[in-house]
Design an enzyme around this catalytic site. Sequence first.
Site, PDB file in Angstrom:
ATOM      1  CD  GLN A  22     -76.527 -28.181  -3.593  1.00 58.73           C
ATOM      2  OE1 GLN A  22     -77.540 -28.856  -3.491  1.00 58.73           O
ATOM      3  NE2 GLN A  22     -75.479 -28.356  -2.829  1.00 58.73           N
ATOM      4  CG  PHE A  23     -73.292 -22.454  -7.512  1.00 62.43           C
ATOM      5  CD1 PHE A  23     -71.909 -22.371  -7.523  1.00 62.43           C
ATOM      6  CD2 PHE A  23     -73.990 -21.922  -6.436  1.00 62.43           C
ATOM      7  CE1 PHE A  23     -71.232 -21.766  -6.479  1.00 62.43           C
ATOM      8  CE2 PHE A  23     -73.330 -21.317  -5.392  1.00 62.43           C
ATOM      9  CZ  PHE A  23     -71.940 -21.246  -5.400  1.00 62.43           C
ATOM     10  CB  THR A  24     -72.005 -26.358  -4.523  1.00 60.38           C
ATOM     11  OG1 THR A  24     -73.198 -26.975  -4.046  1.00 60.38           O
ATOM     12  CG2 THR A  24     -71.906 -24.930  -3.992  1.00 60.38           C
TER      13      THR A  24
END
Length: 146
Positions: free
Chosen positions: A78-80
């Site tokens: 999850q890059f966020t």
Amino acid sequence: MLLLLQRVTRASVEVAGETVGAIGPGLLVLAGIEPGDGAAEIAKMAPRLLAYRVFADDAGRMNHSLADTGGGLLLVSQFTLAADTRSGLRPGFSTAAPPDEAERIFGALVAECRRLHAPGVEIGRFGAHMTISLVNDGPVTFLLRS
């Protein structure tokens, strides 16, 4: 590297209506990969997330780890998580690793967790739009930083 651990009674990931990963009791771990993350972070964080004591003992204290319980592990990139949210009203993503680098590091993290956690590791699909379903147990949620 940022790992958001959530103790769950069950969790699953769907991509385009297809379940690509599912677990019963255990941990859902959302992984944010940052620029410069590599082998050192994986060597530190994989054993740490498996040994982090978030499950109750007979006295109700968090004294047991995923390694102790043999529970499920669902890892989702999850890059966020690595977003810059310090100012403004829109997140910036220059603090997240570029996709090619993040995919390589996430894959290595998955491989190391699979090596260390005999009960197995389920995963989402890197770069896909995923729908994650979970039943938080507690709720118990911790953010681990490398």
